[in-house]
Design a protein around this motif. Structure first.
Motif: not given
Length: 297
Positions: A33-34, A95-100, A218-219
């Motif tokens: 995070l960050g 989402s975390l899925a987007d970040m994946a 946002r994260q």
């Protein structure tokens, strides 16, 4: 270097092939995070390179030199947290899925078919999402000081959350550095203490490169909104290593235990005296199980 991954601009550092140009198995490092790619301790990166791996680090979206998403606005964490307590799913700008998918996009852009995926804290959650969504791309999974996100797990102590949700006295470099020194003093490893000077050197490396606190918010909301990952972990097929500090005040050790239970065949290694950071001493203790795990996988 800047690459295009999952439709966004992502800053990447790639150790590349060996000196003789031979193909090396890739290790994709995902930060928390960050935090920026420079937060990976050089000793850890070099140890992986020396062990024969191609090491890829990148700035997650909304942080560092990767694309920022300020057009999505500043989230109201208090309101979204209240919705979560009421049993409602918070709405996150991404989402975390987007970040994946960003992480998979980095592999695509570098023409890497498969990689060992290693994530720390939020990066561990993203790594879990990569293993869930794209198992064919993951040689192995390593989740460090992270969590499944399951309801009912122990939470950070109140003073830790106050430190996490605080802010610098101003945007002046000295005030920002002072704030982060105090934050990392609060969440750091009691068995491997760093001096204020050591912390400040690491912190300045990041904030002089980029300082974008609204991206961190946002994260954070993406983490809060990822309410299905715990159940999805049963689908992970990759050989998995879970590393967790037994003195972690931010993500308690029980969170690591829970993650390992949810992934078939996962191995859990607890580190005495380790909190929620990567100081000298902790790095060596993480490498002891990590490199054999990569080689076995």
């Amino acid at each position: 270097m800047k690459i295009r991954a999952n439709g966004i601009d992502v800053e990447v550092e790639d150790s590349g092939p060996g000196a003789s140009g031979e193909a090396r198995p890739a290790v994709l490092l995902i930060m928390g995070l960050g935090m920026q790619l420079v937060a990976w301790p050089p000793a850890l990166v070099q140890a992986l390179v020396d062990a024969g791996y191609r090491v890829i680090r990148f700035d997650n979206r909304d942080i560092g030199l990767s694309q920022h998403f300020d057009q999505l606005g500043k989230p109201n964490l208090l309101w979204q947290g209240l919705k979560l307590k009421l049993g409602l799913t918070p709405r996150a700008p991404y989402s975390l899925a987007d970040m994946a998918l960003d992480a998979v996009g980095v592999l695509d852009a570098l023409h890497i078919d498969k990689a060992h995926v290693v994530g720390v804290s939020m990066g561990g959650m993203i790594a879990q999402r990569v293993a869930i969504a794209a198992p064919e791309r993951v040689l192995s999974l390593t989740s460090i000081m992270s969590s499944s996100g399951a309801r009912g797990l122990p939470q950070a102590r109140p003073e830790v959350m106050r430190a996490m949700l605080g802010q610098p006295a101003s945007n002046a470099l000295a005030d920002v550095a002072d704030y982060y020194v105090q934050l990392f003093r609060t969440i750091g490893s009691p068995g491997f203490p760093m001096t204020d000077a050591q912390m400040r050197e690491r912190i300045l490396l990041g904030i002089q490169r980029s300082f974008h606190p609204v991206g961190t918010l946002r994260q954070m909301l993406a983490i809060v909104a990822d309410v299905t990952r715990a159940a999805d972990l049963a689908r992970v097929q990759s050989p998995t290593l879970v590393l967790h500090g037994k003195a972690d005040p931010l993500v308690p050790y029980a969170c690591g235990e829970d993650t390992a239970r949810r992934i078939r065949g996962a191995r859990l290694v607890g580190v005495e005296g380790m909190g929620h950071d990567l100081p000298p001493g902790v790095v060596e203790r993480l490498l002891e199980p990590l490199i054999p795990h990569l080689k076995t996988a």
